[in-house]
Design a protein around this motif. Structure first.
Motif, PDB file in Angstrom:
ATOM      1  N   VAL A  15       0.958  -1.121  -0.112  1.00 25.44           N
ATOM      2  CA  VAL A  15       0.045  -0.085   0.058  1.00 25.44           C
ATOM      3  C   VAL A  15       0.887   1.251  -0.219  1.00 25.44           C
ATOM      4  CG1 VAL A  15      -1.821   1.300   1.236  1.00 25.44           C
ATOM      5  CG2 VAL A  15      -1.622  -1.327   1.296  1.00 25.44           C
ATOM      6  N   ARG A  16       0.657   2.125  -1.036  1.00 30.32           N
ATOM      7  CA  ARG A  16       1.330   3.325  -1.057  1.00 30.32           C
ATOM      8  C   ARG A  16       0.319   4.488  -0.459  1.00 30.32           C
ATOM      9  NH1 ARG A  16       4.695   5.359  -6.000  1.00 30.32           N
ATOM     10  NH2 ARG A  16       4.907   6.876  -4.341  1.00 30.32           N
ATOM     11  N   LYS A  17       0.679   5.081   0.797  1.00 29.71           N
ATOM     12  CA  LYS A  17       0.187   6.182   1.488  1.00 29.71           C
ATOM     13  C   LYS A  17       0.795   7.437   1.449  1.00 29.71           C
ATOM     14  CE  LYS A  17      -0.643   2.538   4.940  1.00 29.71           C
ATOM     15  NZ  LYS A  17      -1.987   2.365   5.167  1.00 29.71           N
ATOM     16  N   PRO A  18      -0.204   8.379   1.124  1.00 34.48           N
ATOM     17  CA  PRO A  18       0.387   9.798   1.142  1.00 34.48           C
ATOM     18  C   PRO A  18       0.756  10.253   2.390  1.00 34.48           C
ATOM     19  CG  PRO A  18      -2.137   9.735   0.652  1.00 34.48           C
ATOM     20  CD  PRO A  18      -1.585   8.264   0.828  1.00 34.48           C
ATOM     21  N   THR A  19       1.687  11.246   2.479  1.00 37.39           N
ATOM     22  CA  THR A  19       2.045  12.032   3.973  1.00 37.39           C
ATOM     23  C   THR A  19       2.522  13.109   3.202  1.00 37.39           C
ATOM     24  OG1 THR A  19       4.356  11.187   4.004  1.00 37.39           O
ATOM     25  CG2 THR A  19       2.935   9.492   4.709  1.00 37.39           C
ATOM     26  N   LYS A  20       2.813  14.010   4.287  1.00 43.52           N
ATOM     27  CA  LYS A  20       3.301  15.467   3.957  1.00 43.52           C
ATOM     28  C   LYS A  20       4.735  15.202   3.332  1.00 43.52           C
ATOM     29  CE  LYS A  20       4.927  16.527   8.540  1.00 43.52           C
ATOM     30  NZ  LYS A  20       4.941  17.531   9.622  1.00 43.52           N
ATOM     31  N   GLY A  63       5.732  12.866   1.219  1.00 48.15           N
ATOM     32  CA  GLY A  63       5.785  12.073   0.045  1.00 48.15           C
ATOM     33  C   GLY A  63       5.153  10.772   0.473  1.00 48.15           C
ATOM     34  N   HIS A  64       4.986   9.833  -0.456  1.00 52.07           N
ATOM     35  CA  HIS A  64       4.407   8.576  -0.291  1.00 52.07           C
ATOM     36  C   HIS A  64       5.110   7.757   0.582  1.00 52.07           C
ATOM     37  CE1 HIS A  64       1.820   9.699  -3.564  1.00 52.07           C
ATOM     38  NE2 HIS A  64       0.815   8.882  -3.065  1.00 52.07           N
ATOM     39  N   VAL A  65       4.501   6.832   1.602  1.00 48.69           N
ATOM     40  CA  VAL A  65       5.182   5.748   2.215  1.00 48.69           C
ATOM     41  C   VAL A  65       4.697   4.677   1.706  1.00 48.69           C
ATOM     42  CG1 VAL A  65       6.292   7.096   3.908  1.00 48.69           C
ATOM     43  CG2 VAL A  65       3.964   6.011   4.111  1.00 48.69           C
ATOM     44  N   THR A  66       5.592   3.307   1.601  1.00 51.12           N
ATOM     45  CA  THR A  66       4.901   2.045   1.304  1.00 51.12           C
ATOM     46  C   THR A  66       4.746   1.258   2.371  1.00 51.12           C
ATOM     47  OG1 THR A  66       5.840   2.334  -0.980  1.00 51.12           O
ATOM     48  CG2 THR A  66       5.031   0.065  -0.478  1.00 51.12           C
ATOM     49  N   SER A  67       3.587   0.753   2.540  1.00 45.44           N
ATOM     50  CA  SER A  67       3.724  -0.425   3.701  1.00 45.44           C
ATOM     51  C   SER A  67       3.227  -1.980   3.157  1.00 45.44           C
ATOM     52  CB  SER A  67       2.389  -0.293   4.649  1.00 45.44           C
ATOM     53  OG  SER A  67       1.208  -0.259   4.098  1.00 45.44           O
ATOM     54  N   LEU A  68       3.734  -2.906   3.775  1.00 46.11           N
ATOM     55  CA  LEU A  68       3.180  -4.367   3.378  1.00 46.11           C
ATOM     56  C   LEU A  68       2.373  -4.518   4.457  1.00 46.11           C
ATOM     57  CD1 LEU A  68       3.742  -6.610   1.550  1.00 46.11           C
ATOM     58  CD2 LEU A  68       5.172  -7.490   3.106  1.00 46.11           C
ATOM     59  N   GLU A  69       1.028  -5.172   4.223  1.00 47.26           N
ATOM     60  CA  GLU A  69       0.099  -5.133   5.192  1.00 47.26           C
ATOM     61  C   GLU A  69      -0.398  -6.777   5.123  1.00 47.26           C
ATOM     62  OE1 GLU A  69      -2.742  -2.094   4.888  1.00 47.26           O
ATOM     63  OE2 GLU A  69      -1.231  -0.582   5.263  1.00 47.26           O
ATOM     64  N   ALA A  70      -0.985  -7.415   6.066  1.00 46.38           N
ATOM     65  CA  ALA A  70      -1.186  -8.919   5.999  1.00 46.38           C
ATOM     66  C   ALA A  70      -2.632  -8.753   6.806  1.00 46.38           C
ATOM     67  CB  ALA A  70      -0.251  -9.594   6.638  1.00 46.38           C
ATOM     68  N   TYR A  71      -3.587  -9.428   6.278  1.00 51.72           N
ATOM     69  CA  TYR A  71      -5.062  -9.657   6.554  1.00 51.72           C
ATOM     70  C   TYR A  71      -5.454 -10.890   6.711  1.00 51.72           C
ATOM     71  CZ  TYR A  71      -5.131  -4.606   5.653  1.00 51.72           C
ATOM     72  OH  TYR A  71      -4.934  -3.106   5.489  1.00 51.72           O
ATOM     73  N   ASP A  72      -6.240 -11.214   7.713  1.00 48.06           N
ATOM     74  CA  ASP A  72      -6.860 -12.654   7.960  1.00 48.06           C
ATOM     75  C   ASP A  72      -7.932 -12.594   7.026  1.00 48.06           C
ATOM     76  OD1 ASP A  72      -9.314 -11.334   9.257  1.00 48.06           O
ATOM     77  OD2 ASP A  72      -8.385 -11.580  11.174  1.00 48.06           O
ATOM     78  N   ALA A  73      -8.651 -13.644   7.065  1.00 51.51           N
ATOM     79  CA  ALA A  73      -9.962 -14.137   6.063  1.00 51.51           C
ATOM     80  C   ALA A  73     -11.094 -13.263   6.487  1.00 51.51           C
ATOM     81  CB  ALA A  73     -10.171 -15.561   6.238  1.00 51.51           C
ATOM     82  N   LYS A  74     -11.334 -12.616   7.571  1.00 49.04           N
ATOM     83  CA  LYS A  74     -12.328 -11.652   7.896  1.00 49.04           C
ATOM     84  C   LYS A  74     -11.996 -10.374   7.616  1.00 49.04           C
ATOM     85  CE  LYS A  74     -14.309 -14.610  11.596  1.00 49.04           C
ATOM     86  NZ  LYS A  74     -14.733 -14.504  12.916  1.00 49.04           N
ATOM     87  N   GLY A  75     -10.950  -9.917   7.091  1.00 46.91           N
ATOM     88  CA  GLY A  75     -10.461  -8.628   6.607  1.00 46.91           C
ATOM     89  C   GLY A  75      -9.737  -7.720   7.792  1.00 46.91           C
ATOM     90  N   GLY A  76      -9.572  -8.482   9.067  1.00 42.79           N
ATOM     91  CA  GLY A  76      -8.797  -7.841  10.010  1.00 42.79           C
ATOM     92  C   GLY A  76      -7.322  -7.936   9.628  1.00 42.79           C
ATOM     93  N   MET A  77      -6.694  -6.811   9.977  1.00 45.81           N
ATOM     94  CA  MET A  77      -5.221  -6.463  10.038  1.00 45.81           C
ATOM     95  C   MET A  77      -4.538  -7.326  10.919  1.00 45.81           C
ATOM     96  SD  MET A  77      -2.717  -3.216   9.942  1.00 45.81           S
ATOM     97  CE  MET A  77      -3.555  -2.557   8.231  1.00 45.81           C
ATOM     98  N   ILE A  78      -3.506  -8.159  10.346  1.00 49.87           N
ATOM     99  CA  ILE A  78      -2.862  -8.876  11.331  1.00 49.87           C
ATOM    100  C   ILE A  78      -1.445  -8.194  11.792  1.00 49.87           C
ATOM    101  CG2 ILE A  78      -1.405 -11.047  11.358  1.00 49.87           C
ATOM    102  CD1 ILE A  78      -3.404 -12.260   9.561  1.00 49.87           C
ATOM    103  N   ILE A  79      -0.779  -7.604  10.656  1.00 52.36           N
ATOM    104  CA  ILE A  79       0.660  -6.854  10.740  1.00 52.36           C
ATOM    105  C   ILE A  79       0.848  -5.873   9.612  1.00 52.36           C
ATOM    106  CG2 ILE A  79       1.830  -8.845   9.407  1.00 52.36           C
ATOM    107  CD1 ILE A  79       3.774  -8.341  11.905  1.00 52.36           C
ATOM    108  N   GLN A  80       1.556  -4.871   9.769  1.00 46.05           N
ATOM    109  CA  GLN A  80       2.026  -3.985   9.107  1.00 46.05           C
ATOM    110  C   GLN A  80       3.428  -3.763   8.775  1.00 46.05           C
ATOM    111  OE1 GLN A  80      -0.345  -0.324  10.245  1.00 46.05           O
ATOM    112  NE2 GLN A  80      -0.838  -0.106   8.171  1.00 46.05           N
ATOM    113  N   PHE A  81       4.029  -3.702   7.966  1.00 44.00           N
ATOM    114  CA  PHE A  81       5.666  -3.323   7.956  1.00 44.00           C
ATOM    115  C   PHE A  81       5.838  -2.169   6.925  1.00 44.00           C
ATOM    116  CE2 PHE A  81       5.117  -7.799   8.212  1.00 44.00           C
ATOM    117  CZ  PHE A  81       5.900  -8.198   9.372  1.00 44.00           C
TER     118      PHE A  81
END
Length: 98
Positions: free
Chosen positions: A60-65, A67-85
């Motif tokens: 995911v590329r997220k806009p910030t003041k 510039g963009h920052v990139t995260s790697l995000e893992a989700y479970d089968a119900k759409g809940g976030m497990i972890i972000q890097f």
């Protein structure tokens, strides 16, 4: 994880639940896969991530003041976030190139 550990890249790792968020900020060293687990077993940081609970992973590329920052995000089968890097950075700095 292996790439980040081998390159001594400082990362930020966010793991949360309804009560709190744990944040690790810095390099990781000891990555040990064991069955469905990926483990980071460093002196000051332990992570035990169940890969069989991960249903989707997004870059995911997220806009910030700054510039963009990139995260790697893992989700479970119900759409809940497990972890972000993220690559480690401080407010006011751009995203790391590596």
């Amino acid at each position: 994880f292996h790439h980040a550990a081998a390159g001594e890249m400082p990362i930020m790792c966010f793991v949360g639940n309804r009560g709190c968020i744990q944040i690790h900020s810095g390099p990781i060293k000891s990555v040990k896969p064991m069955g469905p687990w990926i483990n980071v077993l460093d002196e000051t940081f332990h992570l035990h991530l169940r890969t069989d609970h991960i249903h989707e992973v997004w870059a995911v590329r997220k806009p910030t003041k700054d510039g963009h920052v990139t995260s790697l995000e893992a989700y479970d089968a119900k759409g809940g976030m497990i972890i972000q890097f993220f690559g480690k950075r401080h407010e006011g700095e751009g995203e790391r190139e590596d």
